[in-house]
Design a protein around this motif. Structure first.
Motif, PDB file in Angstrom:
ATOM      1  N   GLY A 239       6.625  12.804   3.651  1.00  0.00           N
ATOM      2  CA  GLY A 239       6.413  14.109   3.028  1.00  0.00           C
ATOM      3  C   GLY A 239       7.037  14.200   1.655  1.00  0.00           C
ATOM      4  N   MET A 240       7.232  13.059   0.992  1.00  0.00           N
ATOM      5  CA  MET A 240       7.890  13.085  -0.318  1.00  0.00           C
ATOM      6  C   MET A 240       6.891  12.880  -1.450  1.00  0.00           C
ATOM      7  N   HIS A 241       7.337  13.160  -2.667  1.00  0.00           N
ATOM      8  CA  HIS A 241       6.525  12.935  -3.856  1.00  0.00           C
ATOM      9  C   HIS A 241       6.584  11.461  -4.250  1.00  0.00           C
TER      10      HIS A 241
ATOM     11  N   SER B   7      10.486   6.299  -5.431  1.00  0.00           N
ATOM     12  CA  SER B   7       9.858   6.270  -4.109  1.00  0.00           C
ATOM     13  C   SER B   7       8.664   5.322  -4.026  1.00  0.00           C
ATOM     14  N   PHE B   8       8.294   4.699  -5.139  1.00  0.00           N
ATOM     15  CA  PHE B   8       7.202   3.719  -5.126  1.00  0.00           C
ATOM     16  C   PHE B   8       7.521   2.595  -4.145  1.00  0.00           C
ATOM     17  N   HIS B   9       6.595   2.359  -3.208  1.00  0.00           N
ATOM     18  CA  HIS B   9       6.747   1.312  -2.190  1.00  0.00           C
ATOM     19  C   HIS B   9       8.044   1.467  -1.406  1.00  0.00           C
ATOM     20  N   ILE B  10       8.445   2.698  -1.166  1.00  0.00           N
ATOM     21  CA  ILE B  10       9.646   2.921  -0.350  1.00  0.00           C
ATOM     22  C   ILE B  10       9.423   2.417   1.067  1.00  0.00           C
ATOM     23  N   ILE B  11       8.157   2.410   1.492  1.00  0.00           N
ATOM     24  CA  ILE B  11       7.825   1.861   2.807  1.00  0.00           C
ATOM     25  C   ILE B  11       7.516   0.382   2.611  1.00  0.00           C
ATOM     26  N   ASP B  12       8.549  -0.444   2.769  1.00  0.00           N
ATOM     27  CA  ASP B  12       8.418  -1.880   2.578  1.00  0.00           C
ATOM     28  C   ASP B  12       8.834  -2.605   3.852  1.00  0.00           C
ATOM     29  N   GLN B  13       8.961  -3.894   3.787  1.00  0.00           N
ATOM     30  CA  GLN B  13       9.312  -4.676   4.975  1.00  0.00           C
ATOM     31  C   GLN B  13      10.636  -4.221   5.578  1.00  0.00           C
ATOM     32  N   GLU B  14      11.612  -3.961   4.729  1.00  0.00           N
ATOM     33  CA  GLU B  14      12.929  -3.555   5.211  1.00  0.00           C
ATOM     34  C   GLU B  14      12.859  -2.211   5.935  1.00  0.00           C
ATOM     35  N   PHE B  15      12.153  -1.252   5.347  1.00  0.00           N
ATOM     36  CA  PHE B  15      11.994   0.067   5.964  1.00  0.00           C
ATOM     37  C   PHE B  15      11.318  -0.066   7.327  1.00  0.00           C
ATOM     38  N   LEU B  16      10.217  -0.808   7.363  1.00  0.00           N
ATOM     39  CA  LEU B  16       9.444  -0.952   8.601  1.00  0.00           C
ATOM     40  C   LEU B  16      10.245  -1.666   9.687  1.00  0.00           C
TER      41      LEU B  16
ATOM     42  N   TYR C 141       4.971   5.075  15.345  1.00  0.00           N
ATOM     43  CA  TYR C 141       3.793   5.312  14.507  1.00  0.00           C
ATOM     44  C   TYR C 141       4.225   5.807  13.130  1.00  0.00           C
ATOM     45  N   LEU C 142       3.504   5.351  12.098  1.00  0.00           N
ATOM     46  CA  LEU C 142       3.746   5.781  10.722  1.00  0.00           C
ATOM     47  C   LEU C 142       2.546   6.600  10.256  1.00  0.00           C
ATOM     48  N   ILE C 143       2.811   7.804   9.734  1.00  0.00           N
ATOM     49  CA  ILE C 143       1.748   8.718   9.302  1.00  0.00           C
ATOM     50  C   ILE C 143       1.976   9.067   7.833  1.00  0.00           C
ATOM     51  N   ASN C 144       0.932   8.907   7.007  1.00  0.00           N
ATOM     52  CA  ASN C 144       1.073   9.205   5.580  1.00  0.00           C
ATOM     53  C   ASN C 144       0.035  10.214   5.091  1.00  0.00           C
ATOM     54  N   PRO C 145       0.432  11.490   4.953  1.00  0.00           N
ATOM     55  CA  PRO C 145      -0.441  12.473   4.315  1.00  0.00           C
ATOM     56  C   PRO C 145      -0.060  12.717   2.860  1.00  0.00           C
ATOM     57  N   ALA C 146       0.859  11.899   2.321  1.00  0.00           N
ATOM     58  CA  ALA C 146       1.420  12.137   0.989  1.00  0.00           C
ATOM     59  C   ALA C 146       0.692  11.292  -0.054  1.00  0.00           C
ATOM     60  N   ARG C 147       1.358  10.339  -0.689  1.00  0.00           N
ATOM     61  CA  ARG C 147       0.753   9.512  -1.728  1.00  0.00           C
ATOM     62  C   ARG C 147       0.655   8.054  -1.269  1.00  0.00           C
ATOM     63  N   GLY C 148      -0.445   7.393  -1.646  1.00  0.00           N
ATOM     64  CA  GLY C 148      -0.704   6.048  -1.168  1.00  0.00           C
ATOM     65  C   GLY C 148       0.337   5.040  -1.579  1.00  0.00           C
ATOM     66  N   SER C 149       0.822   5.138  -2.819  1.00  0.00           N
ATOM     67  CA  SER C 149       1.741   4.114  -3.335  1.00  0.00           C
ATOM     68  C   SER C 149       3.174   4.283  -2.855  1.00  0.00           C
ATOM     69  N   LEU C 150       3.415   5.245  -1.990  1.00  0.00           N
ATOM     70  CA  LEU C 150       4.687   5.258  -1.277  1.00  0.00           C
ATOM     71  C   LEU C 150       4.783   4.038  -0.378  1.00  0.00           C
ATOM     72  N   ILE C 151       3.622   3.495  -0.031  1.00  0.00           N
ATOM     73  CA  ILE C 151       3.535   2.434   0.975  1.00  0.00           C
ATOM     74  C   ILE C 151       3.103   1.116   0.360  1.00  0.00           C
TER      75      ILE C 151
ATOM     76  N   ALA D   9       0.533  -4.169   2.146  1.00  0.00           N
ATOM     77  CA  ALA D   9       0.665  -5.531   2.681  1.00  0.00           C
ATOM     78  C   ALA D   9       1.766  -5.588   3.735  1.00  0.00           C
ATOM     79  N   ALA D  10       2.873  -4.889   3.494  1.00  0.00           N
ATOM     80  CA  ALA D  10       3.978  -4.865   4.461  1.00  0.00           C
ATOM     81  C   ALA D  10       3.558  -4.146   5.735  1.00  0.00           C
ATOM     82  N   VAL D  11       2.798  -3.067   5.597  1.00  0.00           N
ATOM     83  CA  VAL D  11       2.314  -2.346   6.780  1.00  0.00           C
ATOM     84  C   VAL D  11       1.356  -3.220   7.573  1.00  0.00           C
ATOM     85  N   ALA D  12       0.462  -3.922   6.882  1.00  0.00           N
ATOM     86  CA  ALA D  12      -0.475  -4.814   7.568  1.00  0.00           C
ATOM     87  C   ALA D  12       0.263  -5.877   8.371  1.00  0.00           C
ATOM     88  N   GLU D  13       1.332  -6.418   7.791  1.00  0.00           N
ATOM     89  CA  GLU D  13       2.126  -7.434   8.486  1.00  0.00           C
ATOM     90  C   GLU D  13       2.821  -6.852   9.713  1.00  0.00           C
ATOM     91  N   ALA D  14       3.358  -5.629   9.583  1.00  0.00           N
ATOM     92  CA  ALA D  14       4.044  -4.991  10.711  1.00  0.00           C
ATOM     93  C   ALA D  14       3.072  -4.645  11.830  1.00  0.00           C
TER      94      ALA D  14
END
Length: 338
Positions: A210-212, A217-226, A234-244, A247-252
């Motif tokens: 839910g962040m800007h 915050s760019f790529h805050i959802i990375d391998q370490e976060f996951l 489950y990870l849900i993103n209604p915010a901005r795409g580049s928070l994620i 590639a790291a999500v696909a691997e997880a």
């Protein structure tokens, strides 16, 4: 200012009521296609235009503004404005407005829908029936329930708070991460607690963004976060795409550590970021543990019309020489002599 001579450009489809509103004060040029104009097409329309209604698909920067000297106002029919260079607009004397308060409820509603669709395997079940496989009840498609789950939201802004309100009937245990904690009375009403990121990732069955989108915050959802997330969450993103980092999500997802991923936004959309990917990561597209929607958070007919009308009224105010209520740079404008 003589409004009837104004030229107003609409970069995407809008409702008839919006065209009527703007048509009463000037000539209106509209993109009649669902696909956005190319950059050159947009500039050609804007070279002698006074106002622009912009959407997520337009990249507004200094180069474009240099070629559009008559432009006085850009009204974003949006809340997030990463695709608009606000500093460049201010330097060119161009007012920028947004729509800060009409997207919250439909975005929160879609988020809850994504949670249910993902955890209850609704997409897979739908495909199963449509594929001609259904012969009656079978012990298949066992999922998880939102009811009674732990829900953590990263960023307790307007959308985050609206999601918490909508989850009241699901008997969830809710917590959030935010550098600025809510007031105790608001936490009590929402029945939420402020926790550390480490705690939320360890405990949450659903992690919602839910962040800007900022440089931090760019790529805050990375391998370490996951890796710190609860296994199977489950990870849900209604915010901005580049928070994620997709590639790291696909691997997880491939490893099974991430139970599922649902998103309404993608890295491909963030036009202002150099080097953004040109496609959604195939590991996300091909996973059975994803639910993907095409940025429809605000796609409720009445809501979209209200958003467009808000942007239209901002254009009219600016062309009258007034300060639009939703301007984000009016006080920083550098006045340009006619």
């Amino acid at each position: 200012m003589f409004l009837s001579n104004s030229k107003i450009v609409l970069a995407s489809f809008v409702h008839d009521s919006v065209k009527t509103t703007l048509g009463s004060v000037g000539s209106v040029i509209e993109n009649l296609n669902q696909e956005p104009w190319t950059r050159n097409e947009l500039i050609n329309h804007l070279q002698d235009a006074d106002g622009l209604m912009a959407f997520m698909t337009e990249r507004i920067d200094s180069d474009l503004l240099d070629q559009c000297p008559s432009l006085k106002v850009i009204a974003g029919a949006l809340k997030g404005f990463n695709n608009i260079d606000i500093e460049a607009c201010s330097e060119h004397g161009v007012i920028v407005t947004i729509v800060p308060d009409l997207l919250t409820i439909p975005t929160a509603e879609l988020t809850v829908g994504l949670m249910i669709a993902l955890s209850r395997k609704i997409i897979l079940a739908d495909q199963y029936v449509r594929g001609g496989n259904f012969k009656g009840w079978r012990p298949i498609f066992f999922g998880n329930s939102v009811v009674g789950s732990n829900v953590g939201i990263i960023g307790a802004g307007a959308v985050g708070k609206a999601i918490f309100k909508m989850l009241h009937g699901f008997d969830c245990r809710c917590f959030y991460v935010d550098p600025v904690a809510l007031k105790p009375e608001e936490e009590a009403v929402l029945n939420v607690t402020c926790e550390t990121l480490e705690y939320v990732l360890k405990e949450a069955d659903f992690v919602i963004l839910g962040m800007h989108l900022t440089a931090d915050s760019f790529h805050i959802i990375d391998q370490e976060f996951l890796a710190k997330m609860k296994p199977g969450a489950y990870l849900i993103n209604p915010a901005r795409g580049s928070l994620i980092d997709e590639a790291a999500v696909a691997e997880a997802l491939s490893s099974g550590h991430l139970g599922g991923f649902a998103t309404d936004t993608y890295e491909i959309e963030d036009w202002a970021i150099d080097g953004r990917p040109g496609f959604v990561h195939p590991g996300i597209l091909n996973s059975e543990r994803t639910v993907l929607t095409p940025h429809i958070g605000s796609a409720v007919g009445k809501t979209r019309e209200a958003i467009e009308l808000s942007a239209a009224n901002s254009i009219i105010s600016a062309l009258k020489g007034e300060k639009p209520n939703t301007s984000i740079n009016f006080d920083n404008l550098i006045k340009i002599e006619d």
